[in-house]
Design an enzyme around this catalytic site. Structure first.
Site, PDB file in Angstrom:
ATOM      1  N   ARG A  16      29.763  -6.294  39.963  1.00  0.00           N
ATOM      2  CA  ARG A  16      30.944  -5.483  39.680  1.00  0.00           C
ATOM      3  C   ARG A  16      32.192  -6.259  40.054  1.00  0.00           C
ATOM      4  O   ARG A  16      32.126  -7.360  40.621  1.00  0.00           O
ATOM      5  CB  ARG A  16      30.901  -4.137  40.419  1.00  0.00           C
ATOM      6  CG  ARG A  16      30.855  -4.270  41.930  1.00  0.00           C
ATOM      7  CD  ARG A  16      30.849  -2.920  42.603  1.00  0.00           C
ATOM      8  NE  ARG A  16      30.870  -3.066  44.066  1.00  0.00           N
ATOM      9  CZ  ARG A  16      31.195  -2.091  44.895  1.00  0.00           C
ATOM     10  NH1 ARG A  16      31.514  -0.890  44.426  1.00  0.00           N
ATOM     11  NH2 ARG A  16      31.196  -2.281  46.197  1.00  0.00           N
ATOM     12  N   ILE A  17      33.339  -5.657  39.732  1.00  0.00           N
ATOM     13  CA  ILE A  17      34.638  -6.248  40.033  1.00  0.00           C
ATOM     14  C   ILE A  17      35.339  -5.339  41.036  1.00  0.00           C
ATOM     15  O   ILE A  17      35.550  -4.154  40.776  1.00  0.00           O
ATOM     16  CB  ILE A  17      35.497  -6.375  38.758  1.00  0.00           C
ATOM     17  CG1 ILE A  17      34.781  -7.212  37.702  1.00  0.00           C
ATOM     18  CG2 ILE A  17      36.868  -6.970  39.085  1.00  0.00           C
ATOM     19  CD1 ILE A  17      35.424  -7.119  36.326  1.00  0.00           C
ATOM     20  N   ASP A 121      34.075 -17.043  45.642  1.00  0.00           N
ATOM     21  CA  ASP A 121      33.882 -15.870  46.495  1.00  0.00           C
ATOM     22  C   ASP A 121      33.454 -16.280  47.900  1.00  0.00           C
ATOM     23  O   ASP A 121      33.931 -15.709  48.896  1.00  0.00           O
ATOM     24  CB  ASP A 121      32.869 -14.911  45.875  1.00  0.00           C
ATOM     25  CG  ASP A 121      31.528 -15.569  45.550  1.00  0.00           C
ATOM     26  OD1 ASP A 121      31.437 -16.818  45.489  1.00  0.00           O
ATOM     27  OD2 ASP A 121      30.549 -14.815  45.327  1.00  0.00           O
ATOM     28  N   THR A 145      23.924 -10.168  44.326  1.00  0.00           N
ATOM     29  CA  THR A 145      22.912 -10.600  43.365  1.00  0.00           C
ATOM     30  C   THR A 145      22.121 -11.765  43.942  1.00  0.00           C
ATOM     31  O   THR A 145      20.901 -11.850  43.808  1.00  0.00           O
ATOM     32  CB  THR A 145      23.582 -11.005  42.043  1.00  0.00           C
ATOM     33  OG1 THR A 145      24.334  -9.894  41.554  1.00  0.00           O
ATOM     34  CG2 THR A 145      22.548 -11.413  41.014  1.00  0.00           C
TER      35      THR A 145
END
Length: 295
Positions: A16-17, A121, A145
């Protein structure tokens, strides 16, 4: 647009964002999360409300225009194009900076032979962690993930990390590549772990998953303990190597499940990447001001 305008921060992961509007003094005005599933319902909420909502479209109406957007994107070019379109639709021509890891930034130095090959990230998360826990040696464990580990010295030196399949990916891989094992999604696996925890509540000496008497519970517990075992092993090895206390910091979408099985001290922090992006944004603004003043 003044320099006191907020920053728009966007963390685009594989699942997701996440986004936040943050003032230069660090106060968060709003946050939210966008599902990669285009059929999801939209949503956003003030930062004072706990937890971001998920949706496919952010509701940025009513919020002050930011001075720019800073993006960490590990989800590919399609997601990058979607983010650019969403930002431009609300704030046309807003400056958008997609960050990349560098050799040194905001007090953190990068050990990678090719510094910008480190995931943005992970880089932003380390910058956020170094600021959140000043003067401490850290092991960062992020359960997304993929499960990632970063070893970060108190002086800001990132000495290396590990990448393993994430909790959900591990379970899905077993189901897809074996003939007689079920494919568990995160929701079902969480239910099995919760049921196991309830059954073991009568035994105060037992914590987290244990040996199971059916295949789905065996799979969910096994993958959870595989994640926890990796983290515990590396935390102990790192303390033995450095001969100093190391704070274990955990985060990510599967943090509740894996942390429930950890038998070592740990600290949860749910916004390291966004915190790091805020510091990167402030550093960028300061450097632009210095260049403008010197020119």
């Amino acid at each position: 647009m003044t320099q006191r305008a907020p920053y728009l921060l966007i963390d685009a992961g594989n699942s997701r964002i996440k986004w936040a509007l943050v003032q230069p003094d660090g106060k968060q005005l709003a946050n939210g999360a966008l599902a990669h599933d285009e059929d999801a319902q939209s949503g956003s909420r003030p930062a004072s409300q706990s937890g971001p909502q998920s949706g496919s479209q952010p509701d940025w109406s009513g919020w002050p225009a930011p001075c720019g957007a800073w993006v960490s994107n590990v989800a590919g070019t399609g997601v990058a194009a979607r983010i650019a379109a969403l930002v431009d639709a609300q704030w046309p021509q807003l400056p958008l900076t997609t960050i990349r890891a560098s050799a040194r930034q905001c007090g953190v130095s990068n050990c990678y032979a090719v510094p910008d090959s480190l995931g943005s990230d992970r880089w932003a998360g380390m910058i956020g962690a170094h600021a959140a826990f000043p003067g401490e040696h850290l092991l960062l464990a992020t359960f997304g993930t993929a499960t990632t580990l970063e070893a970060l010295r108190a002086d800001g030196a990132f000495i290396g990390g590990l990448i393993a399949p994430g909790w959900t990916l591990m379970m899905r891989s077993l189901g897809e590549h074996t003939a007689q094992l079920p494919t568990l999604d995160a929701a079902r696996a969480r239910g099995l772990l919760d049921a196991g925890a309830a059954a073991g509540a009568a035994d105060p000496d037992r914590r987290g998953p244990f040996f199971a008497a059916d295949t789905p519970r065996s799979l969910s517990a096994g993958c959870t303990l595989a994640q926890a075992g990796l983290i515990e092993r590396m935390w102990r090895d790192l303390q033995d190597e450095w001969r100093v206390p190391v704070r274990l910091v955990v985060s990510g979408g599967a943090v509740d499940e894996v942390a429930s099985a950890l038998k070592v001290p740990h600290t949860r922090h749910d916004s390291l990447v966004l915190s790091g992006l805020a510091l990167i944004a402030a550093d960028d603004i300061a450097q632009r001001g210095a260049r403008a003043g010197g020119g």
